[in-house]
Design an enzyme around this catalytic site. Structure first.
Site, mmCIF file in Angstrom:
data_model
loop_
_atom_site.group_PDB
_atom_site.id
_atom_site.type_symbol
_atom_site.label_atom_id
_atom_site.label_comp_id
_atom_site.label_asym_id
_atom_site.label_seq_id
_atom_site.Cartn_x
_atom_site.Cartn_y
_atom_site.Cartn_z
ATOM 1 C CB SER A 17 -0.876 0.041 1.257
ATOM 2 O OG SER A 17 -1.591 -1.152 1.393
ATOM 3 C CG HIS B 294 -2.332 -0.773 -3.926
ATOM 4 N ND1 HIS B 294 -2.807 0.472 -3.639
ATOM 5 C CD2 HIS B 294 -2.506 -1.500 -2.774
ATOM 6 C CE1 HIS B 294 -3.233 0.524 -2.393
ATOM 7 N NE2 HIS B 294 -3.062 -0.662 -1.851
ATOM 8 C CD GLU C 110 -3.489 3.122 -6.469
ATOM 9 O OE1 GLU C 110 -3.977 4.247 -6.350
ATOM 10 O OE2 GLU C 110 -2.810 2.583 -5.568
ATOM 11 C CG ASN D 205 -4.402 3.874 0.233
ATOM 12 O OD1 ASN D 205 -5.614 3.689 0.363
ATOM 13 N ND2 ASN D 205 -3.521 2.894 0.309
HETATM 14 N N1 LIG Z 1 -5.767 -5.056 4.089
HETATM 15 C C1 LIG Z 1 -6.021 -4.225 3.089
HETATM 16 O O1 LIG Z 1 -7.093 -3.652 3.000
HETATM 17 C C2 LIG Z 1 -5.020 -3.992 2.002
HETATM 18 C C3 LIG Z 1 -5.423 -3.349 0.831
HETATM 19 C C4 LIG Z 1 -4.493 -3.163 -0.208
HETATM 20 C C5 LIG Z 1 -3.198 -3.599 -0.037
HETATM 21 N N2 LIG Z 1 -2.829 -4.214 1.126
HETATM 22 C C6 LIG Z 1 -1.443 -4.659 1.244
HETATM 23 O O2 LIG Z 1 -1.417 -6.061 1.039
HETATM 24 C C7 LIG Z 1 -0.361 -6.641 1.816
HETATM 25 C C8 LIG Z 1 -0.945 -7.726 2.705
HETATM 26 O O3 LIG Z 1 -1.895 -7.140 3.556
HETATM 27 P P1 LIG Z 1 -2.998 -8.018 4.298
HETATM 28 O O4 LIG Z 1 -3.966 -7.047 4.864
HETATM 29 O O5 LIG Z 1 -3.489 -9.132 3.419
HETATM 30 O O6 LIG Z 1 -2.094 -8.642 5.476
HETATM 31 P P2 LIG Z 1 -2.462 -9.829 6.479
HETATM 32 O O7 LIG Z 1 -1.695 -9.560 7.707
HETATM 33 O O8 LIG Z 1 -3.928 -10.013 6.581
HETATM 34 O O9 LIG Z 1 -1.880 -11.127 5.716
HETATM 35 C C9 LIG Z 1 -0.519 -11.295 5.449
HETATM 36 C C10 LIG Z 1 -0.254 -12.793 5.275
HETATM 37 O O10 LIG Z 1 1.095 -12.969 4.850
HETATM 38 C C11 LIG Z 1 1.589 -14.136 5.499
HETATM 39 N N3 LIG Z 1 3.059 -14.139 5.469
HETATM 40 C C12 LIG Z 1 3.936 -13.511 6.289
HETATM 41 N N4 LIG Z 1 5.200 -13.769 5.896
HETATM 42 C C13 LIG Z 1 5.117 -14.599 4.815
HETATM 43 C C14 LIG Z 1 6.078 -15.236 3.984
HETATM 44 N N5 LIG Z 1 7.370 -15.072 4.177
HETATM 45 N N6 LIG Z 1 5.625 -16.029 2.976
HETATM 46 C C15 LIG Z 1 4.293 -16.189 2.779
HETATM 47 N N7 LIG Z 1 3.348 -15.612 3.536
HETATM 48 C C16 LIG Z 1 3.753 -14.827 4.552
HETATM 49 C C17 LIG Z 1 0.989 -14.062 6.901
HETATM 50 O O11 LIG Z 1 1.031 -15.328 7.529
HETATM 51 C C18 LIG Z 1 -0.431 -13.581 6.570
HETATM 52 O O12 LIG Z 1 -1.308 -14.683 6.347
HETATM 53 C C19 LIG Z 1 0.292 -5.478 2.585
HETATM 54 O O13 LIG Z 1 1.388 -5.018 1.859
HETATM 55 C C20 LIG Z 1 -0.801 -4.423 2.602
HETATM 56 O O14 LIG Z 1 -0.300 -3.110 2.686
HETATM 57 C C21 LIG Z 1 -3.705 -4.436 2.133
#
Ligand SMILES: NC(=O)c1ccc[n+]([C@@H]2O[C@H](COP(=O)([O-])OP(=O)(O)OC[C@H]3O[C@@H](n4cnc5c(N)ncnc54)[C@H](O)[C@@H]3O)[C@@H](O)[C@H]2O)c1
Length: 293
Positions: free
Chosen positions: A127, A148, A160, A198
């Site tokens: 993000s 994104h 994005e 964002n």
């Molecule tokens: N939550 C949102 O609304 C949102 C929206 C857009 C972008 N993002 C981005 O997406 C990314 C993930 O966010 P999220 O909300 O899904 O996070 P989350 O914490 O819900 O999930 C992350 C997952 O990654 C796993 N993980 C950690 N290390 C790992 C590895 N080495 N190999 C494989 N898996 C691994 C964790 O176990 C977890 O299941 C971030 O960069 C975030 O900024 C999130």
């Protein structure tokens, strides 16, 4: 470049739904997480979303139950899970969706660099982090790009596509094409803090966070006012719980650090994250989640 096979790393809030979107567009996809239970949760989310969409089409008489059952089987058949990068040896496109921390992302990208074919594009769902810095952990920064999605990825149409300093035009264009292949709408952005969405969203949400803090009104009351006015489908505090407080806090701090005090960091959010209360995924955020709440 046409994507014949894809992979998603991280099966959390975003990863399971991203994998679902890819499989629903008839592209085989491997979903990787660090523990089998996380992989299973991601795959279950993909199933739930697919079933929900197909049931909706049956209810609207756009599909027969038989066609829906066939499509469900087809989509789920394209999804596989792994904890060990199994199946990454012949992928064309990888989307990383691990927690928003540079050291975790760089470690994953270094592994992906070793394990995927040289032509594969390595994309990050970050993000706010720098694509150039993530790409520097690989030997192919020209093939590293931002990709994104928005929450929930199975519903939101926009993706994005973000160029890092060294991203090649071919890789960025391949990413744009892949967005369309999975039936989403791409926009190209520079590596500016908050990219496009964002930066706009947080400018307005910042004022709501600031208002809550200054007025002392309850988050429930403010959320209710916003939904009652039909200004948004849910209030910003509840939405933050669904997105994950750690992710939202990181973006908010990054925008405040980059553009100054016109972007606000909600002190209560900092406090909740410090306590490990990350919203729906941990069961507690601004609201309590789970059975009976
Ligand atoms: N939550 C949102 O609304 C949102 C929206 C857009 C972008 N993002 C981005 O997406 C990314 C993930 O966010 P999220 O909300 O899904 O996070 P989350 O914490 O819900 O999930 C992350 C997952 O990654 C796993 N993980 C950690 N290390 C790992 C590895 N080495 N190999 C494989 N898996 C691994 C964790 O176990 C977890 O299941 C971030 O960069 C975030 O900024 C999130």
């Amino acid at each position: 470049m046409f994507v014949f096979k894809a992979a998603v790393v991280g099966a959390g809030t975003m990863g399971g739904e991203i994998a679902q979107v890819i499989a629903a567009a008839s592209v085989p996809v491997v979903l990787k997480d660090v523990k089998q239970e996380f992989v299973d949760t991601g795959l279950a989310k993909a199933r739930e979303v697919t079933e929900g969409k197909l049931n909706g089409l049956v209810a609207k008489e756009k599909l027969t139950q038989e066609q829906a059952d066939e499509q469900l089987e087809g989509t789920l058949g394209l999804l596989t899970g792994t904890t060990e990068y199994e199946g990454f040896g012949d992928v064309d496109f990888v989307i990383e969706a691990v927690p928003e921390r540079m050291e975790i992302k760089q470690a994953v990208f270094a592994e992906l660099d070793d394990l995927t074919p040289g032509h594969a594009i390595l994309a990050s769902n970050t993000s706010a982090l720098s694509i150039s810095e993530i790409g520097s952990a690989t030997s192919r920064p020209e093939n590293v790009v931002g990709f994104h999605f928005f929450y929930p990825a199975s519903v939101m149409r926009l993706v994005e596509v973000i160029d890092g300093d060294l991203t090649s035009e071919d890789a960025a264009q391949a990413a744009v094409n892949f967005v369309m292949q999975i039936r989403k709408n791409p926009i190209r952005c520079g590596e500016d803090p908050g990219f496009v969405v964002n930066r706009i969203l947080n400018a307005s949400v910042s004022e709501i966070w600031r208002h809550q803090d200054e007025s002392g009104r309850s988050v429930e009351e403010i959320d209710k006012e916003i939904t009652d006015a039909k200004a948004a489908p849910m209030g910003p505090f509840y939405l933050t719980d669904l997105l994950g407080l750690d992710t939202v806090l990181h973006v908010a701090q990054h925008l405040r650090d980059s553009y100054g005090d016109r972007f606000y960091v909600h002190p209560k959010m900092v406090e909740l994250v410090e306590q490990g209360n990350l919203g729906q995924k941990s069961g507690q955020g601004y609201y309590t989640h789970g059975e009976g709440s």
